[in-house]
Scaffold this motif. Structure first.
Motif, PDB file in Angstrom:
ATOM      1  N   PHE A  50       0.463  57.348  10.275  1.00  0.00           N
ATOM      2  CA  PHE A  50       1.762  57.629   9.678  1.00  0.00           C
ATOM      3  C   PHE A  50       2.633  58.440  10.632  1.00  0.00           C
ATOM      4  CE2 PHE A  50       4.594  60.236   7.053  1.00  0.00           C
ATOM      5  CZ  PHE A  50       5.272  59.226   6.401  1.00  0.00           C
ATOM      6  N   ILE A  51       2.027  59.462  11.231  1.00  0.00           N
ATOM      7  CA  ILE A  51       2.788  60.284  12.171  1.00  0.00           C
ATOM      8  C   ILE A  51       3.256  59.444  13.354  1.00  0.00           C
ATOM      9  CG2 ILE A  51       2.606  62.205  13.814  1.00  0.00           C
ATOM     10  CD1 ILE A  51       0.782  63.571  11.736  1.00  0.00           C
ATOM     11  N   LEU A  52       2.376  58.547  13.795  1.00  0.00           N
ATOM     12  CA  LEU A  52       2.770  57.664  14.901  1.00  0.00           C
ATOM     13  C   LEU A  52       3.984  56.812  14.513  1.00  0.00           C
ATOM     14  CD1 LEU A  52      -0.580  56.430  16.465  1.00  0.00           C
ATOM     15  CD2 LEU A  52       1.164  57.925  17.476  1.00  0.00           C
ATOM     16  N   THR A 266      -2.300  61.568 -12.132  1.00  0.00           N
ATOM     17  CA  THR A 266      -1.622  60.289 -12.376  1.00  0.00           C
ATOM     18  C   THR A 266      -0.418  60.152 -11.446  1.00  0.00           C
ATOM     19  OG1 THR A 266      -2.217  60.539 -14.693  1.00  0.00           O
ATOM     20  CG2 THR A 266      -0.621  58.835 -14.158  1.00  0.00           C
ATOM     21  N   LEU A 267       0.313  61.242 -11.294  1.00  0.00           N
ATOM     22  CA  LEU A 267       1.495  61.194 -10.434  1.00  0.00           C
ATOM     23  C   LEU A 267       1.110  60.826  -9.004  1.00  0.00           C
ATOM     24  CD1 LEU A 267       3.616  64.229 -11.640  1.00  0.00           C
ATOM     25  CD2 LEU A 267       4.070  61.804 -11.975  1.00  0.00           C
ATOM     26  N   ILE A 268       0.015  61.409  -8.545  1.00  0.00           N
ATOM     27  CA  ILE A 268      -0.402  61.116  -7.168  1.00  0.00           C
ATOM     28  C   ILE A 268      -0.746  59.640  -7.013  1.00  0.00           C
ATOM     29  CG2 ILE A 268      -2.219  61.559  -5.462  1.00  0.00           C
ATOM     30  CD1 ILE A 268      -2.130  64.468  -6.354  1.00  0.00           C
ATOM     31  N   VAL A 269      -1.340  59.070  -8.071  1.00  0.00           N
ATOM     32  CA  VAL A 269      -1.628  57.641  -8.012  1.00  0.00           C
ATOM     33  C   VAL A 269      -0.337  56.847  -7.849  1.00  0.00           C
ATOM     34  CG1 VAL A 269      -2.529  55.684  -9.303  1.00  0.00           C
ATOM     35  CG2 VAL A 269      -3.706  57.873  -9.383  1.00  0.00           C
ATOM     36  N   PHE A 270       0.705  57.321  -8.489  1.00  0.00           N
ATOM     37  CA  PHE A 270       1.954  56.573  -8.458  1.00  0.00           C
ATOM     38  C   PHE A 270       2.707  56.698  -7.132  1.00  0.00           C
ATOM     39  CE2 PHE A 270       1.797  55.987 -13.096  1.00  0.00           C
ATOM     40  CZ  PHE A 270       2.303  54.712 -13.165  1.00  0.00           C
ATOM     41  N   VAL A 271       2.408  57.747  -6.358  1.00  0.00           N
ATOM     42  CA  VAL A 271       3.204  57.970  -5.141  1.00  0.00           C
ATOM     43  C   VAL A 271       3.262  56.745  -4.231  1.00  0.00           C
ATOM     44  CG1 VAL A 271       3.352  59.300  -3.005  1.00  0.00           C
ATOM     45  CG2 VAL A 271       3.062  60.469  -5.175  1.00  0.00           C
ATOM     46  N   THR A 330      -0.958  53.852   4.698  1.00  0.00           N
ATOM     47  CA  THR A 330      -1.378  55.128   5.270  1.00  0.00           C
ATOM     48  C   THR A 330      -1.115  56.253   4.278  1.00  0.00           C
ATOM     49  OG1 THR A 330       0.764  55.467   6.291  1.00  0.00           O
ATOM     50  CG2 THR A 330      -0.899  54.368   7.619  1.00  0.00           C
ATOM     51  N   LEU A 331       0.045  56.209   3.631  1.00  0.00           N
ATOM     52  CA  LEU A 331       0.347  57.253   2.652  1.00  0.00           C
ATOM     53  C   LEU A 331      -0.658  57.222   1.515  1.00  0.00           C
ATOM     54  CD1 LEU A 331       4.205  56.968   2.465  1.00  0.00           C
ATOM     55  CD2 LEU A 331       2.871  58.885   3.312  1.00  0.00           C
ATOM     56  N   ASN A 332      -1.054  56.026   1.165  1.00  0.00           N
ATOM     57  CA  ASN A 332      -1.971  55.837   0.055  1.00  0.00           C
ATOM     58  C   ASN A 332      -3.345  56.428   0.368  1.00  0.00           C
ATOM     59  OD1 ASN A 332      -3.262  54.788  -2.152  1.00  0.00           O
ATOM     60  ND2 ASN A 332      -3.629  52.835  -1.153  1.00  0.00           N
ATOM     61  N   VAL A 333      -3.846  56.076   1.546  1.00  0.00           N
ATOM     62  CA  VAL A 333      -5.164  56.583   1.929  1.00  0.00           C
ATOM     63  C   VAL A 333      -5.108  58.110   2.058  1.00  0.00           C
ATOM     64  CG1 VAL A 333      -6.922  56.553   3.716  1.00  0.00           C
ATOM     65  CG2 VAL A 333      -5.762  54.440   3.069  1.00  0.00           C
ATOM     66  N   PHE A 334      -4.034  58.588   2.651  1.00  0.00           N
ATOM     67  CA  PHE A 334      -3.876  60.030   2.794  1.00  0.00           C
ATOM     68  C   PHE A 334      -3.769  60.687   1.416  1.00  0.00           C
ATOM     69  CE2 PHE A 334      -1.216  63.830   3.612  1.00  0.00           C
ATOM     70  CZ  PHE A 334      -2.136  64.509   4.391  1.00  0.00           C
ATOM     71  N   GLY A 335      -2.984  60.031   0.550  1.00  0.00           N
ATOM     72  CA  GLY A 335      -2.826  60.552  -0.812  1.00  0.00           C
ATOM     73  C   GLY A 335      -4.165  60.657  -1.525  1.00  0.00           C
ATOM     74  N   ASP A 336      -5.006  59.643  -1.345  1.00  0.00           N
ATOM     75  CA  ASP A 336      -6.346  59.692  -1.941  1.00  0.00           C
ATOM     76  C   ASP A 336      -7.114  60.902  -1.446  1.00  0.00           C
ATOM     77  OD1 ASP A 336      -6.023  57.515  -3.453  1.00  0.00           O
ATOM     78  OD2 ASP A 336      -7.290  56.163  -2.273  1.00  0.00           O
ATOM     79  N   GLY A 337      -6.980  61.122  -0.118  1.00  0.00           N
ATOM     80  CA  GLY A 337      -7.683  62.263   0.472  1.00  0.00           C
ATOM     81  C   GLY A 337      -7.205  63.567  -0.144  1.00  0.00           C
TER      82      GLY A 337
END
Lengths: 353, 570, 323
Positions: A50-52, A266-271, A330-337
Motif C-alpha cells: 500500500f505504501i508503495l 463490524t465497521l472494520i469489516v466494512f472498511v 492491501t487495505l483489507n489484509v492490513f485491516g484484518d491484521g
C-alpha cells in the motif's frame, strides 16, 4: 431451544475472562496490539504494498516529466513515438478494409512511455493512473470515513434508544436509500457550472472533491447503518447486556463497554468493502462531472474512458480496475491484521491461532 | 380449407426457392440503377419477410406533425405523404422535390404568393377513408393546433398563420389554405413569396392526415396515413411495428414507392455496442445509432461488405458566445479557429473515411457552397490543411484575453465529450484557463441556447432540415433566431450582424426568382459569417450504416438517409 | 401485528411523499431542466414555446404542478411521459416489473447461495490459502464496475467467442418472457444473473465470514462446542443463524433497491427493459413523470424490504426471540 443454550453462560466474556486479564502485559493494550501487528507478516506485506502504491502515485509528476516525457493532461492525437527504432503514431488510423476508425497505441510495457498504452485522447494511461491514484484514494477513504462515522452514530442511536429516534432515523435512511442519487448528481453538475454552493464557511465549487466525497459518503450510510442497528438490537437483548442492566450499570457504560466494541469490529469489516464500492461509485459521479474534472483523472474516470475502448484496447479499463482491487486488497489484509491485533476477544487465540 | 393449405405450402416453397436462388448469386451492387423488367422480377423475388431494426431508444411521440427526430422521419417515409415529397432517390436526386398527393407541382400565381395544388384521386388512408381536400385543409390547421415545432419557423408565411400561432385552438387559416372540393384543388396563399416553400411542404410536419385526427399530440397511438405501410403497434419501451397498408396502390414511384419487406420492426433498448453485436450476429438487420468508436475498425475489416459510408450535409461545430467575455472579442474567436487541429478531430471521430475537416459553415455539396477556409496554414488554397498556432497565439496576444477562464460545455456522449476534451486542451494551449463540463445529452442542446446560462463555448452539431443555405446560415446565425433568455434560441453564438442579416433576407427573396444568383449571394454570406468566427466549424461527419448479411438493395437518400422500405431481407 | 403493519404503511407514505417532493424540487432547481423547449422541438419559435408551456401547465406555481402530477399518478392513473408523449407511466412500470423481478430474483438466488458458500468456506478454513483466495476474489468482484463487467461479458459471449461451442448458445440480448418460453428465458437471463451476482457474492461472502468468525467466539457457541457437537453442525445450525443478521439486513437493502430499479446498469448493458432501464432512461432525459413514478415505486420496495428484514430479525436471532 436456542434460548436454553444461550442461558448457560450468561455474562460478558470480557468480564469472565481471567486468561485475557492475566496475559495483559504491563505495557498496556496498545503496545501489545502494535507488537502483534508488527509480527503479522501478511499485514505488514500488505502495508508495504500500500505504501508503495501511495509513493508511486506521489511521484506521478516526476514520472511523467522525467521518465515518460509526457504531459498526460493534454490531448495528443497527432503525436508519434519511437518504439524499438520504429516510429509509430499514438493514435493510428485503421488502414485495413474500409479504413474506419482509429486505435490508440497498445501497452508498450516500457516505462519510457505508454507503459499501458494510450487512451482515446492519446494520453499515457500509466501516467494518468499514477496521477489518478491519489485522487481515488483520497475520495474513497474520506467518503468511507464519513460514511462509517455517520452510519455508526445513526445505527447505534436507532438500535440502542429505539422508539421515536429509531423510527425517524430509519425513515430518513429509507429516503436516502430510495433516492435517485444520479438525479441529484445530474442536477448538481449543471447547477455548479455557473454558481457555487456555500455551506457555512465552506464554498463548494464544481471541481471540489468534497462534493463526491459527501455524496458517496452519505449514499451508503443506510447500507452500513442498518446492519449496525440490527446488530445493536440483537446485542441489547443479549444476556450479558440484560444482566448488566439488571445490575444497574448505567446505559452510557453499557453503550461504551458492551455495544461499541462489537460495532467497531463490524465497521472494520466494512472498511475495505466501502473503499472498493466508493472508488467505483466515484467513477459514475465523475462521469456526470461531479468530482474529478477532466482532464484530471481518477481510477474511476480512467475506467470510464476505457469503457469506450473496451473492444479495441481493453487494457485501458482493465488496469485501473486491477489497481482498485489491489489497493483495496492491501487495505483489507492490513485491516484484518489491525482487527486481530485490537480485538479483545482475539487475544484468547494468541497461543493457537 | 385443404386447397388454401396447399396454396400456403406452394407460396412458401416459391419463397424458399427464390430466396435460395438469391443467396446463390452475388449480392447486387447497392444503389445501382436496374432496368424495368428486372425490377418487376425483383419485386416478386425479394418481396416479403420481416426486417428487424434496432435503436437505443424510442424517438418520442409518433405524431408526424410533432416528431422532429431523424429516427422517425426516416420511418415516416413509407407511412405518410405530403402534397409534395422528396424524391426517393440516391445522391443529388434525393434532394429533388416531386409531387406526391398532389398530381403535379403546384400552379404558381401572384408572383409566387399563390400555389394551387390538384389533389390526386383514389387515394385511401390506411383506415380505408378516401383522401379529400378537407383532409388537406385540416392537416394544415393541425400543424398549428398541435403546436408543431416548426409551426412558427416553416409555416408562419401562410396567410392567417399569425392568428393561429397566437391562438392555436381556434386555428382556421382562413384565406391561407382554401379548398375547392368540386375542382379537387387546394390553394395555398402566402404573405410573401418563399423560395423554400416546396421543401417545407415536403417534410413530415406537412403530411396529410385524416380530417378527424385529434387536435392534440397523439403520443403513442399512430394516425392513419396514405403511405405503403402503416404502424401496427408502438410501445416506446419495446417496439415499433410497421406492416403493409392494405389500401395502398402505388401512384408514384418517385414519391411513394411500394416496399419490399412485409413487416418492419424497430426494437428499442439495446446499447449501441449491443446493436453492433446484434447486426454482426445477424440478429438484427440495421442499427439506427452510429456504431461506437471501438467497433469501427472491426466492422470496417471483418464486415466490410456490410458497411455503407455516406457523406452528410451536416457539421460539428463549436459556437462561441459573441456577447460575453472572452469571445465577445473577435480576435479571441479567430485565435480558437486557427488553433484547432481539425485533422486531430477527424481522427477522434473515426478517421478520414468518416469525416472531413472544414472551417466554413455551408457543408460541401450544399447549395451555395464554395470552398473557403481562412483559418488554416496557407488559406489561399481555400481548404483546411493544418492549424496555424503561431497566428493563433499572435491573435491571442492582441486580444488581451490570455488567462481568461473558459468553460466548454459538451454532451456526455463519448464522441462529444472527447471533442470537448480536445477543445479544452487547445484552449489551455492558447492561454485560456479552460474547463470542460459534459452535461446530459438530453439537456445540453437547450441549455447552451439559453443566454441565462452564460455558456461561453460549446460542442454541438447541426443537421440540415432541407437543402437550402438559409437552413444553416439564417437559422444558426440570423438575428431572428436569437431570443435572449429562451431555451429555444438556436443562434447559440448570439451572433447578430445587421448588415449580414439584411443580406440574408435579400438572398432569400432573390431565391424565389433567381436561385443561381441567390446561391452566389449565400456563398458570400457564408464567407462573411465564417470570417467573423462566431463558431469554430470543426468537421463534416459521414454516416455509417452497418447492415446484416441478408439485407440487400441498400440505398441512401440524402434527405432521409437509409431508405428502409426499399431494402429487402430475402 | 396489524398495528405494526399500519404504522409501517403510514411511514411508507411519509417516505414516498418526502422523496417525491425532494425529487420535484431538485428537478425544477436545475437550470435547463424546463421541458418546454425539449417538448416543443428544435428551433421552435417563441409562440410555439409559449403554447407548449401553457399546454403542459409549466407556467403554473410549483405546488399546483406537484399536486396535479401526483393526482394524475396516484388517483387517475393517467400520468404521461414528457419524453415519449402520450405514453402512460403506470403501464410502463407494470410491464417493466416482471423483467426486473426475473433479473433480481435469479441474481439473488445466485448471490445468496454464492455468498453463503463463500462465507462458510472461508470461515471454516480461516487463515488458510482457501480463505485468502476467496476473499481476494471477492474483493476483485466488488472492484469491478457492473457496467464494465457486463460489457466484458457481452464482449466474450456475444462477440469474441460467440462462434465457439462455449457461447454459441447465448441468445441475442433482450428479454424473453418466462411464460412464452421458459428455456429461452433462462438462457437470456443466465449471463445477466451472473454479472449482477458477482458483486454481491464478494460483499456478502466477506460480511458473513466476519460474522461467523465473531459468532464462534460467542458463549453459546462455545457452550455448544463443549457439549461435543461437531464443528459442521455448530457452524451450520448455530453460528450461521445468528450470523445471518447482517447478511439479511444487507440483503433486504439490496433486494429492495434492486427490485425498485437499482439494477439499472445491468439492465442497460444487457438490453433488459426493466424498471432500472426505465429509471435510467428517464434520468438521462430528465423525464420528470417517469422519474417520479419510478422513485415512488422504488421507495415502496425499499421500505417494504426493510419491514420484512425487521420481521426476520426475530426469527433469526434467538436472543431477540428469547425476550
Amino acid at each position: 431451544m436456542a434460548a436454553s443454550e444461550t442461558s448457560i453462560a450468561g455474562n460478558d466474556p470480557r468480564q469472565a475472562d481471567p486468561v485475557g486479564a492475566k496475559r495483559r502485559p504491563a505495557a498496556g493494550p496498545w503496545a501489545t496490539a502494535f507488537r502483534k501487528l508488527v509480527h503479522d507478516k501478511a499485514a505488514m506485506a500488505a502495508l508495504l504494498v500500500f505504501i508503495l502504491i501511495v509513493i508511486g502515485c506521489s511521484f506521478a509528476s516526476y514520472y511523467a516529466s522525467h521518465v515518460a516525457h509526457t504531459f498526460p493532461f493534454s490531448s495528443n492525437l497527432q503525436g508519434k513515438i519511437v518504439i524499438d527504432g520504429v516510429e509509430q503514431q499514438i493514435i493510428a488510423p485503421s488502414t485495413e478494409g474500409l479504413g474506419l476508425g482509429s486505435t490508440p497505441i497498445g501497452p508498450t510495457w516500457k516505462l519510457q512511455g505508454y507503459f499501458l498504452g494510450a487512451d482515446d485522447q492519446g494520453r499515457d494511461v500509466f501516467a494518468r493512473m499514477l496521477y489518478g491514484g491519489l485522487n481515488s484514494l483520497w475520495i474513497a477513504s474520506a467518503s468511507t470515513v464519513i460514511c462509517l462515522l455517520f452510519a455508526a452514530v445513526l445505527g447505534v442511536t436507532a438500535g440502542f434508544f429505539g422508539g421515536v429516534a429509531d423510527a425517524a432515523i430509519s425513515r430518513i435512511m429509507d429516503v436516502i436509500w430510495a433516492f435517485p442519487i444520479f438525479l441529484l448528481a445530474i442536477s448538481l453538475s449543471i447547477v455548479l457550472i455557473n454558481s457555487s454552493i456555500n455551506i457555512g464557511p465552506i464554498v463548494i465549487r464544481a471541481g471540489s472533491l468534497w462534493l463526491p466525497i459527501f455524496i458517496i459518503g452519505i449514499v451508503y450510510v443506510p447500507y452500513v447503518a442498518r446492519p449496525i442497528r440490527g446488530q445493536v438490537l440483537s446485542l441489547k437483548n443479549s444476556e450479558f447486556v440484560l444482566a448488566a442492566v439488571g445490575l444497574g450499570v448505567p446505559s452510557h457504560r453499557i453503550l461504551w463497554k458492551d455495544i461499541l466494541p462489537n460495532v467497531a469490529t463490524t465497521l472494520i469489516v466494512f472498511v475495505p468493502l466501502m473503499m472498493a464500492l466508493n472508488m467505483v461509485t466515484e467513477s459514475a459521479l465523475s462521469f456526470l462531472s461531479i468530482g474529478v474534472q477532466p482532464p484530471d483523472a481518477s481510477w474511476g474516470t480512467i475506467i470510464q474512458d476505457g469503457q469506450n475502448l473496451l473492444y479495441s484496447r481493453p487494457m485501458v479499463a482493465l488496469a485501473p480496475g486491477i489497481a482498485i482491487a489491489v489497493t483495496v486488497l492491501t487495505l483489507n489484509v492490513f485491516g484484518d491484521g489491525v482487527r486481530d491485533a485490537l480485538d479483545p476477544r482475539s487475544k484468547l487465540r494468541i497461543g493457537g491461532d | 380449407m385443404k386447397r388454401a393449405q396447399w396454396l400456403g405450402v406452394a407460396v412458401v416453397a416459391i419463397i424458399v426457392v427464390a430466396a435460395g436462388a438469391y443467396f446463390m448469386r452475388k449480392p447486387p451492387e447497392p444503389g445501382g440503377g436496374t432496368p424495368a423488367p428486372q425490377e418487376a422480377a425483383k419485386a416478386v423475388e425479394h418481396r416479403g419477410g420481416t426486417m428487424r431494426l434496432v435503436a437505443v431508444g424510442a424517438g418520442g411521440t409518433i405524431d408526424p406533425q410533432i416528431n422532429y427526430t431523424l429516427q422517425y422521419w426516416q420511418l415516416y417515409q413509407g407511412l405518410y405523404d405530403g402534397l409534395l415529397n422528396f424524391k426517393k432517390g440516391v445522391g443529388e436526386e434525393g434532394f429533388k422535390v416531386v409531387p406526391d398527393l398532389a398530381e403535379d407541382m403546384p400552379q404558381v400565381a401572384d408572383d409566387g404568393k399563390t400555389l394551387i395544388f390538384k389533389i390526386r384521386k383514389g387515394i385511401k388512408f390506411s383506415n380505408g377513408q378516401d383522401l379529400t381536400t378537407k383532409d388537406v385543409v385540416a392537416s394544415f390547421q393541425r400543424i398549428f393546433k398541435v403546436s408543431s415545432p416548426t409551426a412558427g419557423g416553416f409555416y408562419s408565411g401562410i396567410v392567417g398563420a399569425d392568428k393561429c400561432l397566437a391562438e392555436p385552438a381556434s386555428c382556421t387559416l382562413e384565406g391561407g389554405v382554401v379548398a375547392d372540393e368540386a375542382a379537387n384543388t387546394v390553394t395555398l396563399h402566402l404573405t410573401q413569396p418563399d423560395a423554400e416553400i416546396y421543401y417545407k411542404l415536403a417534410v413530415p410536419h406537412a403530411v396529410i392526415l385524416p380530417a378527424d385526427s385529434p387536435a392534440k399530440d397523439v403520443g403513442t397511438t399512430a394516425l392513419p396515413g396514405t403511405g405503403a405501410y402503416m404502424v401496427e403497434s408502438y410501445d416506446p419501451n419495446k417496439q415499433l411495428k410497421i406492416v403493409r397498408n392494405p389500401h395502398f396502390k402505388e401512384w408514384s414511384k418517385d414519391a411513394q414507392p411500394d416496399g419490399y419487406p412485409d413487416v418492419v420492426v424497430m426494437d428499442f433498448g439495446l446499447t449501441d455496442e449491443a446493436e453492433v453485436t446484434a447486426v454482426a450476429n445477424d440478429q438484427a438487420d440495421w442499427a439506427f445509432d452510429p456504431p461506437p468508436a471501438d467497433r469501427l475498425a472491426e466492422i470496417g475489416t471483418k464486415y466490410k461488405d456490410q458497411v455503407h459510408v455516406t457523406p452528410l450535409t451536416a457539421m460539428w461545430y463549436a459556437p462561441m458566445n459573441v456577447n460575453i467575455p472572452p469571445f465577445n472579442n473577435e480576435k479571441a474567436r479567430q485565435a480558437v479557429s486557427y488553433a484547432i487541429d481539425r485533422a486531430a478531430l477527424v481522427k477522434l471521430f473515426g478517421g478520414d473515411v468518416l469525416a472531413s475537416p472544414v472551417c466554413q459553415i455551408l457543408p460541401p455539396g450544399f447549395p451555395g457552397h464554395v470552398d473557403y477556409c481562412p483559418f488554416t496554414k496557407n488559406p489561399e488554397a481555400n481548404k483546411w490543411s493544418a492549424p496555424d498556432m503561431d497566428k493563433a497565439k499572435a491573435l491571442m496576444q492582441e486580444s488581451g484575453q490570455i488567462g481568461q477562464p473558459v468553460t466548454v460545455i459538451s454532451e456526455d456522449s463519448a464522441v462529444s465529450k472527447s471533442v470537448g476534451t480536445y477543445l479544452q486542451s487547445v484552449l489551455n494551449e492558447l492561454g485560456f484557463k479552460a474547463e470542460l463540463k459534459p452535461i446530459s445529452s438530453n439537456i445540453q442542446f437547450t441549455y447552451i441556447q439559453n443566454t441565462n446560462n452564460k455558456v461561453q463555448i460549446s460542442v454541438t452539431q447541426w443537421y440540415q432540415d432541407y437543402p437550402a443555405a438559409s437552413d444553416f446560415l439564417n437559422i444558426l446565425f440570423g438575428c431572428d433566431s436569437f431570443h435572449e433568455g429562451s431555451d429555444s434560441s438556436v443562434n447559440i453564438a448570439g451572433f447578430c450582424d445587421k448588415e449580414i442579416d439584411a443580406k440574408m433576407k435579400e438572398a432569400m427573396k432573390v431565391a424565389v426568382t433567381d436561385p443561381k444568383k441567390a446561391d452566389e449571394m449565400w456563398a458570400g454570406i457564408d464567407r462573411a459569417v465564417t470570417d467573423k468566427a462566431a463558431a469554430a466549424i470543426l468537421f463534416t461527419p459521414k454516416h455509417v450504416d452497418f447492415v446484416s448479411k441478408r439485407l440487400g438493395n441498400f440505398q441512401f437518400n440524402p434527405q432521409f438517409y437509409f431508405m428502409v422500405y426499399q431494402a429487402w431481407v430475402q | 401485528m396489524l398495528n405494526t403493519l399500519i404504522r409501517r404503511l403510514i411511514q411508507m407514505v411519509f417516505v414516498m411523499f418526502g422523496i417525491s417532493v425532494i425529487v420535484f424540487l431538485i428537478f425544477f432547481a436545475t437550470p435547463g431542466s424546463d421541458p418546454s423547449a425539449r417538448i416543443a422541438g428544435r428551433n421552435a419559435s417563441p409562440e410555439v414555446l409559449a403554447a407548449v408551456r401553457k399546454d403542459f401547465g409549466f407556467d403554473r406555481p410549483l405546488y399546483v404542478q406537484y399536486g396535479l402530477m401526483m393526482k394524475k399518478l396516484l388517483v387517475t392513473f393517467d400520468l404521461t411521459s414528457f419524453q415519449n408523449r402520450g405514453q402512460k407511466v403506470i403501464p410502463q412500470l407494470v410491464q417493466a416489473t416482471p423483467v426486473t423481478l426475473s433479473l433480481v430474483i435469479g441474481g439473488a438466488i445466485l448471490w445468496v447461495i454464492g455468498g453463503i458458500g463463500v462465507g462458510l468456506a472461508a470461515a471454516a478454513t480461516r487463515g488458510s490459502v482457501i480463505d485468502r483466495g476467496l476473499m481476494i476474489l471477492g474483493l476483485i468482484g466488488i472492484s469491478m464496475p457492473v457496467f464494465w463487467l457486463g460489457s466484458v461479458m457481452n464482449l466474450i459471449t456475444q462477440s469474441r467467442f460467440h462462434d465457439t461451442w462455449m457461447f454459441s448458445w447465448v441468445p441475442a440480448l433482450g428479454y424473453k418472457p418466462l411464460l412464452e418460453s421458459p428455456w429461452e428465458w433462462f438462457k437470456t437471463m443466465l449471463i445477466p444473473w451472473i454479472s449482477l451476482a458477482i458483486l454481491y457474492i464478494g460483499l456478502y461472502g466477506r460480511v458473513l465470514r466476519a460474522s461467523l468468525i465473531e459468532a464462534n467466539e460467542e458463549d453459546y457457541i462455545r457452550t455448544a462446542r463443549s457439549k461435543g457437537l461437531t464443528e459442521t453442525r455448530i457452524m451450520l445450525r448455530h453460528a450461521l443463524r445468528t450470523s445471518l443478521i447482517t447478511f439479511v439486513t444487507l440483503f433486504g437493502l439490496d433486494f429492495g433497491a434492486l427490485v425498485g430499479g437499482g439494477a439499472l446498469l445491468t439492465e442497460v448493458v444487457f438490453g433488459l427493459q426493466g424498471v432500472g432501464k426505465l429509471t435510467y432512461d428517464s434520468l438521462k432525459s430528465l423525464d420528470l413523470p417517469v422519474i417520479l413514478a419510478s422513485v415512488i415505486y422504488a421507495s415502496f420496495f425499499v421500505v417494504g424490504a426493510n419491514f420484512v428484514v425487521d420481521m426476520a430479525y426475530a426469527i433469526l436471532d434467538p436472543r431477540v426471540r428469547g425476550r
